[in-house]
Design a protein around this motif. Structure first.
Motif, short mmCIF file in Angstrom:
data_model
loop_
_atom_site.label_atom_id
_atom_site.label_comp_id
_atom_site.label_asym_id
_atom_site.label_seq_id
_atom_site.Cartn_x
_atom_site.Cartn_y
_atom_site.Cartn_z
N PRO A 103 17.71 143.15 102.63
CA PRO A 103 17.52 141.69 102.65
C PRO A 103 16.05 141.29 102.65
CG PRO A 103 18.28 142.49 104.79
CD PRO A 103 18.43 143.63 103.82
N LEU A 104 15.21 142.06 103.31
CA LEU A 104 13.78 141.73 103.32
C LEU A 104 13.16 141.92 101.94
CD1 LEU A 104 12.63 143.27 106.73
CD2 LEU A 104 13.26 140.91 106.22
N ALA A 105 13.58 142.97 101.24
CA ALA A 105 13.08 143.19 99.88
C ALA A 105 13.56 142.09 98.95
CB ALA A 105 13.51 144.55 99.37
N VAL A 106 14.82 141.68 99.11
CA VAL A 106 15.39 140.61 98.29
C VAL A 106 14.62 139.31 98.51
CG1 VAL A 106 17.40 139.11 98.05
CG2 VAL A 106 17.70 141.59 98.06
N GLN A 107 14.36 138.98 99.77
CA GLN A 107 13.64 137.75 100.07
C GLN A 107 12.21 137.79 99.54
OE1 GLN A 107 14.16 137.09 104.38
NE2 GLN A 107 16.21 137.93 104.13
N ALA A 108 11.56 138.94 99.66
CA ALA A 108 10.20 139.07 99.13
C ALA A 108 10.18 138.94 97.61
CB ALA A 108 9.61 140.42 99.55
N ALA A 109 11.19 139.51 96.96
CA ALA A 109 11.28 139.42 95.50
C ALA A 109 11.50 137.99 95.06
CB ALA A 109 12.40 140.32 95.00
N LYS A 110 12.40 137.28 95.75
CA LYS A 110 12.65 135.88 95.39
C LYS A 110 11.37 135.05 95.54
CE LYS A 110 15.16 131.71 96.75
NZ LYS A 110 16.31 131.09 97.42
N ASP A 111 10.68 135.24 96.63
CA ASP A 111 9.44 134.51 96.87
C ASP A 111 8.43 134.75 95.75
OD1 ASP A 111 7.38 133.16 98.82
OD2 ASP A 111 6.47 135.07 98.25
N ALA A 112 8.24 136.02 95.39
CA ALA A 112 7.24 136.35 94.38
C ALA A 112 7.62 135.79 93.01
CB ALA A 112 7.08 137.87 94.30
N VAL A 113 8.88 135.94 92.64
CA VAL A 113 9.32 135.46 91.33
C VAL A 113 9.13 133.95 91.20
CG1 VAL A 113 11.34 135.10 89.87
CG2 VAL A 113 10.92 137.35 90.87
N LEU A 114 9.59 133.21 92.20
CA LEU A 114 9.53 131.75 92.09
C LEU A 114 8.11 131.22 92.23
CD1 LEU A 114 12.77 130.69 94.00
CD2 LEU A 114 12.41 131.07 91.56
N ARG A 115 7.30 131.83 93.10
CA ARG A 115 5.91 131.40 93.21
C ARG A 115 5.13 131.74 91.94
NH1 ARG A 115 3.44 133.96 98.36
NH2 ARG A 115 1.56 133.11 97.41
N GLY A 116 5.44 132.87 91.34
CA GLY A 116 4.74 133.28 90.14
C GLY A 116 5.02 132.39 88.94
N LEU A 117 6.14 131.68 88.96
CA LEU A 117 6.47 130.78 87.85
C LEU A 117 5.52 129.59 87.76
CD1 LEU A 117 10.39 130.53 87.91
CD2 LEU A 117 8.96 131.45 86.08
N GLY A 118 4.83 129.31 88.85
CA GLY A 118 3.97 128.11 88.87
C GLY A 118 2.70 128.24 88.07
N GLY A 119 2.37 129.45 87.61
CA GLY A 119 1.13 129.63 86.85
C GLY A 119 1.34 130.55 85.67
N SER A 120 0.25 131.06 85.15
CA SER A 120 0.31 131.96 84.00
C SER A 120 0.76 133.34 84.45
CB SER A 120 -1.07 132.07 83.35
OG SER A 120 -1.98 132.71 84.25
N LEU A 121 1.11 134.19 83.48
CA LEU A 121 1.47 135.57 83.80
C LEU A 121 0.27 136.29 84.43
CD1 LEU A 121 3.40 137.98 83.71
CD2 LEU A 121 2.65 138.41 81.35
#
Length: 257
Positions: free
Chosen positions: A201-219
């Motif tokens: 669950p901690l890895a899942v939550q960290a992955a969700k955070d990174a994916v959605l935050r990363g969408l806000g800018g460029s690759l």
């Protein structure tokens, strides 16, 4: 007096159910408060690893905001307990959210479904944005989400015409993850929850955070950003358990710690 929202914790799964069928499960201010309380508890309880949002059986998953009783205490329309960011500050749900939708998924109800990470739709589901047909236009949150989650011209056609998008087309366009018969909707949502809870669950939550935050800018920006939940995962019991389970060729036993 019922809040219009049922909240039950079932093992590592939080079940959140809209229960206002006489109003097509539209969300009124008391429901908005109950949803905010539910999302807050999901975020705060380390034993909750995933949430499922569904609605009482009937014609609709959700018809958006219920304005029949007026607006909320601040004079704004209630919608989603903060998930949509409409009518107040946006609440970020750190745990994965599965939306199990059926029937009419209308306006703000459509927007609420799009706030989920996985959408499972009954085959009778119809998604639509009816605002322009009624001659109204609000804060436009649903439009900004639709244009990001659907092909450009499909989303604009829905916004400009109010036409409905049936479940099969929604699956074809990648809006929903799976379409199932109405009778199998709850079981399908549970299958997705089981898939998610099979991972740390901690890895899942960290992955969700990174994916959605990363969408806000460029690759480039996303790749160069440091994500605190990923860094915090190092050295946790789950991270050590994953390494040990791999070395011992067994299934890991996650604790969310």
């Amino acid at each position: 007096m019922s809040s219009g929202v049922e909240f039950v914790k079932d093992g590592h799964v939080a079940r959140v159910t809209l229960d206002n069928p006489k109003a097509l499960n539209a969300i009124d201010p008391r429901m908005d408060d109950a949803l905010f309380a539910a999302w807050t508890e999901v975020n705060d309880d380390p034993d909750v690893w995933v949430a499922i949002l569904s609605a009482t059986a009937g014609k609709a998953f959700c018809a958006g905001a219920d304005v029949s009783g007026g607006t909320d205490r601040d004079g704004r329309m209630a919608l989603g307990g903060g998930l949509t960011g409409v009518g107040g500050p946006q609440l970020t749900l750190r745990k994965p959210l599965i939306a199990a939708v059926h029937g009419y998924v209308i306006g703000g109800g459509f927007e609420l479904a799009m706030c989920a990470d996985v959408i499972v739709a009954a085959d009778d589901s119809q998604f639509f944005i009816p605002e322009v047909r009624a001659g109204i236009i609000g804060e436009a949150g649903i439009m900004h989400r639709a244009i990001r989650q659907l092909p450009h011209h499909v989303a604009l056609a829905m916004v400009l015409t109010g036409d409905r998008l049936p479940a099969a087309k929604a699956e074809q366009y990648g809006l929903v993850n799976e379409v199932v018969p109405v009778a199998e909707l709850a079981a399908a949502a549970d299958r997705w929850a089981a898939k998610i809870t099979a991972s740390s669950p901690l890895a899942v939550q960290a992955a969700k955070d990174a994916v959605l935050r990363g969408l806000g800018g460029s690759l480039e920006s996303a790749l160069s950003t440091r994500y605190e939940p990923i860094e915090a995962y190092a050295g946790t019991k789950d991270q050590l358990e994953g390494v040990a389970a791999f070395a011992e060729k067994r299934k890991p036993v996650w604790t969310g710690r």
